[in-house]
Scaffold this motif. Sequence first.
Motif, mmCIF file in Angstrom:
data_model
loop_
_atom_site.group_PDB
_atom_site.id
_atom_site.type_symbol
_atom_site.label_atom_id
_atom_site.label_comp_id
_atom_site.label_asym_id
_atom_site.label_seq_id
_atom_site.Cartn_x
_atom_site.Cartn_y
_atom_site.Cartn_z
ATOM 1 N N LEU A 164 32.992 0.108 -10.697
ATOM 2 C CA LEU A 164 33.710 0.557 -9.609
ATOM 3 C C LEU A 164 33.616 1.814 -9.613
ATOM 4 C CD1 LEU A 164 34.965 0.426 -6.825
ATOM 5 C CD2 LEU A 164 37.335 -0.012 -8.083
ATOM 6 N N ASP A 165 32.816 2.729 -9.255
ATOM 7 C CA ASP A 165 32.574 4.238 -9.128
ATOM 8 C C ASP A 165 32.309 4.779 -7.756
ATOM 9 O OD1 ASP A 165 29.810 3.651 -8.978
ATOM 10 O OD2 ASP A 165 29.393 4.580 -10.982
ATOM 11 N N GLY A 166 31.779 6.142 -7.543
ATOM 12 C CA GLY A 166 31.774 6.762 -6.499
ATOM 13 C C GLY A 166 30.426 6.375 -5.826
ATOM 14 N N PHE A 167 29.417 6.162 -6.701
ATOM 15 C CA PHE A 167 27.855 5.553 -5.948
ATOM 16 C C PHE A 167 28.311 4.366 -5.341
ATOM 17 C CE2 PHE A 167 26.946 8.358 -9.619
ATOM 18 C CZ PHE A 167 26.227 9.429 -8.881
ATOM 19 N N ASN A 168 28.931 3.142 -6.207
ATOM 20 C CA ASN A 168 28.914 1.849 -5.704
ATOM 21 C C ASN A 168 30.108 1.761 -4.443
ATOM 22 O OD1 ASN A 168 26.871 0.754 -7.356
ATOM 23 N ND2 ASN A 168 28.611 0.801 -8.938
ATOM 24 N N ILE A 169 31.151 2.334 -4.504
ATOM 25 C CA ILE A 169 31.993 2.165 -3.499
ATOM 26 C C ILE A 169 31.480 2.946 -2.145
ATOM 27 C CG2 ILE A 169 33.303 4.451 -3.866
ATOM 28 C CD1 ILE A 169 34.787 0.843 -2.626
ATOM 29 N N LYS B 194 42.379 6.950 2.089
ATOM 30 C CA LYS B 194 43.253 6.441 1.220
ATOM 31 C C LYS B 194 42.497 5.233 0.593
ATOM 32 C CE LYS B 194 47.433 3.468 1.974
ATOM 33 N NZ LYS B 194 46.936 2.149 1.754
ATOM 34 N N LEU B 195 41.554 4.463 0.961
ATOM 35 C CA LEU B 195 40.733 3.720 0.247
ATOM 36 C C LEU B 195 40.297 4.318 -1.045
ATOM 37 C CD1 LEU B 195 39.134 1.088 -0.368
ATOM 38 C CD2 LEU B 195 37.602 1.607 1.555
ATOM 39 N N ILE B 196 39.573 5.376 -0.700
ATOM 40 C CA ILE B 196 38.888 5.939 -2.124
ATOM 41 C C ILE B 196 39.741 6.630 -2.935
ATOM 42 C CG2 ILE B 196 37.169 7.644 -2.367
ATOM 43 C CD1 ILE B 196 36.115 5.417 -0.802
ATOM 44 N N SER B 197 40.912 6.923 -2.546
ATOM 45 C CA SER B 197 41.732 7.431 -3.351
ATOM 46 C C SER B 197 42.381 6.455 -4.115
ATOM 47 C CB SER B 197 42.900 8.021 -2.925
ATOM 48 O OG SER B 197 42.661 9.400 -2.345
ATOM 49 N N GLU B 198 42.700 5.453 -3.771
ATOM 50 C CA GLU B 198 43.340 4.169 -4.556
ATOM 51 C C GLU B 198 42.098 3.504 -5.545
ATOM 52 O OE1 GLU B 198 46.323 2.564 -1.016
ATOM 53 O OE2 GLU B 198 44.595 1.281 -1.501
ATOM 54 N N ALA B 199 40.674 3.594 -4.895
ATOM 55 C CA ALA B 199 39.794 2.880 -5.670
ATOM 56 C C ALA B 199 39.341 3.592 -6.924
ATOM 57 C CB ALA B 199 38.686 2.525 -4.929
ATOM 58 N N LEU B 200 39.327 4.996 -6.554
ATOM 59 C CA LEU B 200 38.858 5.786 -7.618
ATOM 60 C C LEU B 200 40.011 6.692 -8.533
ATOM 61 C CD1 LEU B 200 35.533 6.875 -6.146
ATOM 62 C CD2 LEU B 200 36.062 4.816 -7.526
ATOM 63 N N VAL C 149 34.033 -6.659 -9.168
ATOM 64 C CA VAL C 149 33.325 -5.769 -10.067
ATOM 65 C C VAL C 149 33.027 -6.382 -11.483
ATOM 66 C CG1 VAL C 149 33.775 -3.479 -11.192
ATOM 67 C CG2 VAL C 149 34.863 -4.038 -9.081
ATOM 68 N N ALA C 150 31.765 -6.130 -11.961
ATOM 69 C CA ALA C 150 31.379 -7.221 -12.974
ATOM 70 C C ALA C 150 31.979 -6.493 -14.133
ATOM 71 C CB ALA C 150 29.898 -6.916 -13.166
ATOM 72 N N GLY C 151 32.362 -5.208 -14.287
ATOM 73 C CA GLY C 151 32.972 -4.592 -15.621
ATOM 74 C C GLY C 151 33.366 -3.367 -15.065
ATOM 75 N N ARG C 152 34.321 -2.884 -16.005
ATOM 76 C CA ARG C 152 35.040 -1.611 -15.992
ATOM 77 C C ARG C 152 35.055 -0.805 -17.218
ATOM 78 N NH1 ARG C 152 40.742 -3.049 -13.260
ATOM 79 N NH2 ARG C 152 40.975 -0.736 -13.505
ATOM 80 N N GLU C 153 35.041 0.353 -17.284
ATOM 81 C CA GLU C 153 35.320 0.948 -18.347
ATOM 82 C C GLU C 153 36.260 0.675 -19.465
ATOM 83 O OE1 GLU C 153 37.979 3.312 -15.504
ATOM 84 O OE2 GLU C 153 36.010 2.298 -15.636
ATOM 85 N N ASP D 86 39.645 -7.136 -7.244
ATOM 86 C CA ASP D 86 39.907 -6.058 -7.827
ATOM 87 C C ASP D 86 40.956 -5.459 -7.092
ATOM 88 O OD1 ASP D 86 40.048 -3.278 -8.968
ATOM 89 O OD2 ASP D 86 38.250 -3.893 -10.087
ATOM 90 N N GLY D 87 42.033 -5.231 -7.659
ATOM 91 C CA GLY D 87 43.453 -4.473 -7.281
ATOM 92 C C GLY D 87 43.032 -3.240 -6.714
ATOM 93 N N ARG D 88 42.169 -2.499 -7.298
ATOM 94 C CA ARG D 88 41.725 -1.244 -6.678
ATOM 95 C C ARG D 88 41.119 -1.127 -5.279
ATOM 96 N NH1 ARG D 88 38.115 0.302 -11.909
ATOM 97 N NH2 ARG D 88 37.573 -1.609 -11.664
ATOM 98 N N LEU D 89 40.620 -2.396 -4.923
ATOM 99 C CA LEU D 89 40.119 -2.478 -3.548
ATOM 100 C C LEU D 89 40.907 -3.084 -2.585
ATOM 101 C CD1 LEU D 89 36.658 -3.723 -4.832
ATOM 102 C CD2 LEU D 89 37.233 -1.514 -4.127
ATOM 103 N N SER D 90 42.117 -3.070 -3.032
ATOM 104 C CA SER D 90 43.094 -3.727 -1.773
ATOM 105 C C SER D 90 43.096 -3.227 -0.622
ATOM 106 C CB SER D 90 44.679 -3.224 -2.440
ATOM 107 O OG SER D 90 44.798 -2.007 -2.360
#
Length: 565
Positions: free
Chosen positions: A487-492, A174-180, A421-425, A354-358
């Motif tokens: 915030l990508d697969g590598f970093n999470i 669930k965490l990964i699905s929300e984050a990515l 997260v320092a920056g996003r696409e 970052d809301g994606r890391l809730s």
Amino acid sequence: MNVTTFSRSPRVYTPANALDAHAEQLQAQTLGDLLNGDPQASQQRAEELRFTLDAHHVDLHVDFSKQRVNEHTLALLLDWVRSCNLVEKRQAFFDGAKVNPSEQRAALHMAARWPEGETPPGGMQDAVNFCLAQRQKLADLVERLHAREWFGATGQSITDVVHIGVGGSDLGPKLISEALGSRPSQTHVAVHYVSTMDGAQLLPLMERLDPATTLVVLASKSFTTADTRFNVHTTLTWLSEALEIDVPTLCRHQLIGVSSRPDKMTEFGIPEAHQLVFEEWIGGRFSIWSPIGVSVAMQLGMATFDTLLAGAHAVDRHFLETPLEANIPVLMAAIGAWNTQFLHIPTHAILPYDGRLSSVPAYLQQLEMESNGKSVGLDKRAVTHATCPIIWGDVGPNGQHAFYQLLHQGSHTVSADFIAVAGREEMAEGELGEALHAQEQLTLANCLAQSQLFALGDDAIPAVARGAMAQGYRGNQPNSVILMKRLDGFNIGALLALYEHKVFVQSVLWNVNPFDQPGVELGKQLATQLYQQMTSDAENGADACDAVTDPSTQALLERIGAWRQ
């Protein structure tokens, strides 16, 4: 008169005793002193407490400079780490030794993310081979689904996946699905997570999903967890009644099983081709890297799932190969233990900006508290000091409007991890892109400001504003800042692996077993007895209190019975 005198024996030196004495001395020195004392010394200290991990596409930066530690603290902590034989125990951990003595098992979740073609430690090879085979089977199932070649019992292609699990079988995916997968454009298939025992998460899904195009993932290590078993039963009943197809047929077409018990999956009616297996040496809260992550791969694709594993593996190599003085999970663990055991800070806040890391706080609650929330050591003796702190938290900007008031001006001392997260696409151009960029910058500014205010309190107020602003900010709340470049697969993956290895190091320092969880079992047994009693009494019309041993529970059962009639 003769007086007999007794000389006090000198205290035997141990690193823990030295840390106790050092903590008493350091109480007189605030974080303000450490951060804003002698400029040259403060600058040098800040530089020595910053660490960057930038290997294999991972970009993580960890700043410990707002922790209540100095050079002497770190030296004592590393002496403590060495005295606990961490280096040898770390190697045994990776070599497949039985580091879970209560269940006589290894703990080899690292094998699930070990890349093909890279030689693992000697005792891990068989585990890696098994995991690679299961990863290939998982990839084949995902490819079939994405090619729209997976058909339900009525012959229609699958469009939605309902992932049913609880604890480690739910929190990680669930965490990964929300984050990515925060944007529909990033997903291949819609995935929905169901974990609550009461069925409340299922009801809205039943109303809006098409039963003919819904695939169910049953994720349960033991295949006996009551929460998951009841949710699956209800889901299959819904599919069967809606499609007018018997449950065994649905199990063959619209059910995937993920478990360490292939025999139970077969008994349930799941064909072997739809079974994904992970072994007992992967604990539930360490299982996101295993086939438990199949729903992540279905939603986001195998390429993304593979980057998740690669990021975690990069941290495995860092943990295994980096000297202790620069080893980020070792330092996270030692400083965390210092806060809990020696500075007597009972709670630790996880504050992602970052809301994606809730879901990160909930994930780490299980990872840390279920692992190290123990009061009996490996030697079967009672632990005489605090171990794992209470882990809690929320998305930082939300917390600022809720519990930060208490943290800044209340009487409780906490420690914290700020995650940003320092920056996003870029997601848009023109004025819309500028607006989103401004929100991103404001979020980062709030993260850094709150970390500063936690540490410095009133000393963070600019001189020109003093007198015009309310004061009473207590400060001296130790915290770390963890920055991800993106915030990508590598970093999470790397972030979660950092915390996993932190847990292992702290278990060594506290001499507890982080890979079992005996404390969760008794409540389940009592609940089963009460459930059986409630259902049998309802059927027989008998008094529902015969087996209850306390008057409080008896009265609650009576009230429930009266209202349910």
